[in-house]
Design an enzyme around this catalytic site. Structure first.
Site, PDB file in Angstrom:
ATOM      1  CE  LYS A 136      -6.121  -9.620   6.466  1.00 25.50           C
ATOM      2  NZ  LYS A 136      -6.938  -8.374   6.394  1.00 25.50           N
ATOM      3  CG  ASP A 178      -8.595   1.124   1.532  1.00 28.50           C
ATOM      4  OD1 ASP A 178      -9.371   1.298   0.576  1.00 28.50           O
ATOM      5  OD2 ASP A 178      -7.520   0.528   1.427  1.00 28.50           O
TER       6      ASP A 178
END
Length: 481
Positions: free
Chosen positions: A177, A305
């Site tokens: 990523k 989050d």
């Protein structure tokens, strides 16, 4: 390797063995040494550099002994390399690039604690021996003229937040990523405690398995990448996918997202679909206990989050698809058997010529950057395929077939089966993702703005870490049965 200065490699990777053929020998013995070709093929030069870099750094780590324990400096360390005039493989790689590996000893230790051998990591990130097997079956390469092909990771938009680029290794074991510099700083801030937590829980966690972090500089542009274990399976396809935060405000997939073949659905989609995670009481307790420990760890670090990524494999649906595929495959079986028979015939030689044949088919290959102690640059591999028992090509012939819904827990580390009495036979892949968001001033401001818009009682995603963790656990507890 701590804070090592950048080194420059001029004309790196050049070199290949020449083909030697002693036809004048009276003994008529022939020796062929194949050209050593190290290819890092990718349409994107950045990915070629990543493959080259992982191959190089793992080879370097082989010569660094495992420390008895990691020191504080190891969590600040890095290794850097700068390459100029990289003539070899110039069609696929830029002539100038830089690579920086962060905390190499720490990530090597983490890979070990997650039961991932460095050679397997290197193999998955850079090589694809099965490609050469396929070429041999199709008759496109000869027995002694072969190359070690390095297959590029492929683009995958299946996990995580939008905006980041995702790639999956060819064997689907690892995910790469792209991240931003702020994520790198956050990783450094939590790495010591993350490593300690992994040690204490013996790697038994739903948190991301961080395996490596790199900075690549190509054409003056810096790109940061982190490697993690793939949440999903390389064998069992996911038929539905959800990103769950425990919030209901603005938590529905967009119409554009839903047009994708495998959209990432959200909390309200999950609830509207009437979904449940049916794993039974025993598995539920084990799963929720593990989840609670992980959430407590994140809460203590003031992280919020994050999401629970859920992938659902429908066993019966997959079995039906396999039956259809098997019926089509039967039509081509005879042709495949003929190709395999031809390949086997090529490998057979009369016994009286065995010694000559072994010399004829000896292929010298290397995955190392430096010569061996005897001055050679590799090892002899006998046979035209030249694959060792631990390679993908070998496993194609020796892999034990699995029943529908079965998986290897050594690879599918996040997989849980549905309980026997469930309405549908399913396999769930569940892990916590996106844990690099710290509750800072920016998040506090976002919380205040959303509170004004939706009201103080609304289940908005930007709440403080304690509230976030409690709401997250409560939501998951309700959907797991």
């Amino acid at each position: 390797m701590a804070n090592s200065g950048s080194s420059t490699h001029n004309g790196a990777g050049a070199a290949a063995f020449g083909l030697a053929n002693n036809l004048a020998s009276k003994s008529k013995k022939k020796q062929f040494v194949a050209q050593k070709v190290k290819l890092f093929r990718a349409s994107d030069p950045l990915i070629s550099v990543l493959m080259w870099g992982v191959n190089h750094t793992i080879n370097e780590l082989i010569h660094v002994p495992q420390p008895v324990m990691l020191l504080p400096d190891d969590f600040k360390a890095y290794s850097k390399i700068k390459v100029n005039n990289h003539l070899f493989n110039k069609e696929n790689m830029p002539s100038h690039f830089k690579l920086k590996e962060y905390c190499p000893l720490v990530f090597r230790n983490l890979r070990e604690r997650f039961c991932i051998d460095d050679s397997d990591y290197q193999h998955s990130m850079t090589k694809h021996p099965a490609l050469e097997l396929d070429k041999a079956l199709m008759g496109t390469i000869s027995g002694w003229q072969r190359s070690v092909v390095h297959s590029a990771p492929v683009t995958n938009d299946g996990q995580g937040r939008s905006g980041a680029r995702f790639l999956t290794t060819y064997d689907q074991r690892f995910v790469i990523k792209t991240i931003v510099s702020e994520d790198v700083a956050e990783m450094h801030s939590i790495l010591t405690k993350y490593h300690q937590y992994v040690v204490e829980c013996h790697g038994n966690t739903l948190l991301p398995q961080f395996l490596g972090m790199y900075r690549l500089t190509v054409d003056g542009v810096e790109t940061y990448m982190v490697v993690t274990h793939n949440v999903f399976s390389r064998r069992l396809p996911v038929h539905q996918k959800y990103d769950l935060k425990g919030s209901t405000v603005d938590r529905m997939a967009s119409d554009k997202e839903k047009t994708k073949e495998l959209p990432t659905l959200k909390d309200n989609d999950f609830l509207n679909d009437g979904r449940k995670i049916a794993i039974g009481d025993v598995s539920k307790k084990l799963f929720l206990d593990k989840l609670a420990r992980d959430v407590e760890f994140l809460t203590n670090l003031k992280i919020m989050d994050y999401s629970l990524l859920v992938g659902i494999h429908d066993v019966d649906h997959a079995a039906e698809k396999e039956e259809e595929k098997g019926a089509r495959a039967d039509v081509d079986k005879e042709e495949t058997d003929d190709r395999m028979g031809d390949l086997t015939d090529d490998l057979k030689q009369p016994k009286e010529d065995e010694e000559e044949y072994r010399e004829f088919n000896a292929v010298r290959i290397s995955t190392d950057e430096t010569p061996d102690e005897d001055g050679s640059d590799g090892e002899f591999v006998i046979g035209s395929l030249g694959t060792s028992p631990d390679t993908t090509a070998f496993s194609l012939f020796h892999m034990k077939p699995m029943e529908p819904g079965e998986f290897d827990p050594n690879y599918d580390v996040y997989a849980i089966k549905s309980h026997p009495g469930a309405q549908c036979r399913e396999v769930y892949f569940m892990a916590i993702i996106d844990i690099l968001t710290h509750y800072d001033t920016r998040k506090k401001a976002a919380h205040a703005a959303k509170t004004v818009k939706h009201g103080a009682g609304a289940e908005i995603s930007t709440v403080n870490p304690e509230q976030y963790g409690k709401r997250f656990l409560d939501f998951v507890n309700e959907i797991v049965m």
